[in-house]
Structures are given as C-alpha cells and as structure tokens.
Design a protein around this motif. Structure first.
Motif, mmCIF file in Angstrom:
data_model
loop_
_atom_site.group_PDB
_atom_site.id
_atom_site.type_symbol
_atom_site.label_atom_id
_atom_site.label_comp_id
_atom_site.label_asym_id
_atom_site.label_seq_id
_atom_site.Cartn_x
_atom_site.Cartn_y
_atom_site.Cartn_z
ATOM 1 N N ARG A 62 0.838 -1.207 0.000
ATOM 2 C CA ARG A 62 0.000 0.000 0.000
ATOM 3 C C ARG A 62 0.875 1.261 0.000
ATOM 4 O O ARG A 62 0.698 2.156 -0.828
ATOM 5 N N VAL A 63 1.828 1.308 0.908
ATOM 6 C CA VAL A 63 2.695 2.482 1.031
ATOM 7 C C VAL A 63 3.658 2.569 -0.151
ATOM 8 O O VAL A 63 3.845 3.630 -0.746
ATOM 9 N N ALA A 66 1.983 3.610 -3.530
ATOM 10 C CA ALA A 66 1.649 5.041 -3.569
ATOM 11 C C ALA A 66 2.881 5.887 -3.865
ATOM 12 O O ALA A 66 2.832 6.795 -4.708
ATOM 13 N N VAL A 67 3.984 5.594 -3.197
ATOM 14 C CA VAL A 67 5.191 6.391 -3.431
ATOM 15 C C VAL A 67 5.796 6.050 -4.792
ATOM 16 O O VAL A 67 6.333 6.932 -5.476
ATOM 17 N N GLY A 83 4.967 15.663 -0.235
ATOM 18 C CA GLY A 83 4.706 14.406 0.451
ATOM 19 C C GLY A 83 5.513 13.212 -0.019
ATOM 20 O O GLY A 83 5.485 12.165 0.618
ATOM 21 N N VAL A 84 6.249 13.318 -1.114
ATOM 22 C CA VAL A 84 6.980 12.154 -1.629
ATOM 23 C C VAL A 84 8.086 11.735 -0.670
ATOM 24 O O VAL A 84 8.256 10.544 -0.390
ATOM 25 N N GLU A 86 8.224 12.131 2.512
ATOM 26 C CA GLU A 86 7.623 11.520 3.701
ATOM 27 C C GLU A 86 7.129 10.103 3.392
ATOM 28 O O GLU A 86 7.307 9.186 4.180
ATOM 29 N N ARG A 87 6.511 9.934 2.209
ATOM 30 C CA ARG A 87 6.024 8.602 1.828
ATOM 31 C C ARG A 87 7.180 7.639 1.596
ATOM 32 O O ARG A 87 7.084 6.456 1.905
ATOM 33 N N GLU A 90 8.237 6.564 4.928
ATOM 34 C CA GLU A 90 7.246 5.615 5.445
ATOM 35 C C GLU A 90 7.438 4.235 4.809
ATOM 36 O O GLU A 90 7.330 3.206 5.475
ATOM 37 N N PHE A 91 7.751 4.218 3.520
ATOM 38 C CA PHE A 91 8.029 2.968 2.797
ATOM 39 C C PHE A 91 9.241 2.277 3.423
ATOM 40 O O PHE A 91 9.218 1.079 3.709
ATOM 41 N N TYR A 128 12.202 -1.182 -2.642
ATOM 42 C CA TYR A 128 12.430 0.106 -1.965
ATOM 43 C C TYR A 128 13.630 0.834 -2.584
ATOM 44 O O TYR A 128 13.573 2.027 -2.863
#
Length: 173
Positions: A62-63, A66-67, A83-84, A86-87, A90-91, A128
C-alpha cells in the motif's frame, strides 16, 4: 508352600503389576499430551508469524505503491513534490518493520517457508531501493517496475507456501 501363601503372593504380584501398568499408562499418556500441546503451540506460533508477515506485506504494498506512482510522475524531484519524501520514509520504515517479522518466520520455519520469507525480504528491499533511486533521479522506471513485479510474485509464493504448510499440519485437540 501352602495355598494361602501362594494366593497371597499371587495377590501381591497382581497388585504390583496393576500399579506398574497404571503408572506406565499414565506416564505415556502425559508424554503424549505434552507433545500434543507443544505441537499445537508451535503451530500457533507459526500461524501468528505468517499472519504478521502477510499483514506487513500488505502495508508495504500500500505504502510502496503510492510512493512508486508518485515518484514515477516526478522522477528526480522527490524534494519538490509534496509528500513524496515523507512517503518514501514511510516505505523504508514499513520495509524495516517487515524485516523483523521475517526473522520470526525464519525462526519458526519450516525451511521452505524460511527461504520464501528470505526471498521476499530481498524483494522488498530491492523494490524500496529502486523507488529511492527513482526519487533521486538515478533510477530506471523499468527496473522499478520489475522490482514491484518480483515483490508481488514472491509475496504470493510466500502466502501459498504458508497456506500449504499450515493446512498440512494436523490440528491437535
């Protein structure tokens, strides 16, 4: 020997063999019950570990997805896209969290599941890394696409093997 003594000896021998038989049966029954409880406990630990990894994989997907989409829309401009960064962080945290769960899965095995979890961990790290490279403008969109496909394939393999392992383990009551 008189018949009373023979009768008494017979009674004593019968009583002793009865007690020994009862103790042996009790001991064997207790051992079997402990083994059954240990098997049931191990199965529950495996189920919990597998479930945690599948849940962590859902979060990663999910995370990460999105990124991944956000970075593909603006490769190399992660800092300027809202927001990239931050995402992406989060990833990274989702992957690190899942790696801890992979260790649990490897601990509880069996070997085929442990290897599948290890392969899945490599795939999530690879995905990632490719997305992070894209965000920095150093990556290749095709490689990132292949990384997500590999991740999806290995996640499905882990789920399939986990399901098979758990269904083939007899439920002990």
């Amino acid at each position: 020997m008189d018949s009373a003594v023979v009768g008494l000896v017979g009674t004593v021998v019968g009583a002793v063999s009865g007690v020994v038989g009862t103790l042996t049966t009790t001991r064997l029954g207790g051992s079997e019950q402990r083994r059954s409880q240990n098997d049931q406990s191990a199965r529950q630990e495996r189920t919990t570990a597998y479930t945690k990894l599948v849940s962590a994989c859902s979060r990663i997907y999910r995370v990460g997805y999105a990124v991944h989409v956000a970075v593909q829309d603006a490769p190399g401009r992660a800092d300027s896209s809202p927001g990239v960064a931050e995402r992406l962080q989060e990833f990274k945290l989702a992957v690190e969290s899942a790696l801890e769960v992979v260790s649990l899965v490897k601990l509880y095995g069996p070997e085929e599941i442990a290897r599948a979890a290890d392969n899945l961990a490599s795939a999530m790290n690879g995905w990632y890394r490719e997305v992070a490279f894209l965000a920095q403008g150093e990556g290749d969109a095709q490689w990132a696409g292949e990384a997500i496909e590999l991740y999806e394939e290995l996640e499905e393999r882990f789920i399939s093997l986990g399901r098979k392992a758990l269904s083939s383990t007899p439920v002990l009551t």
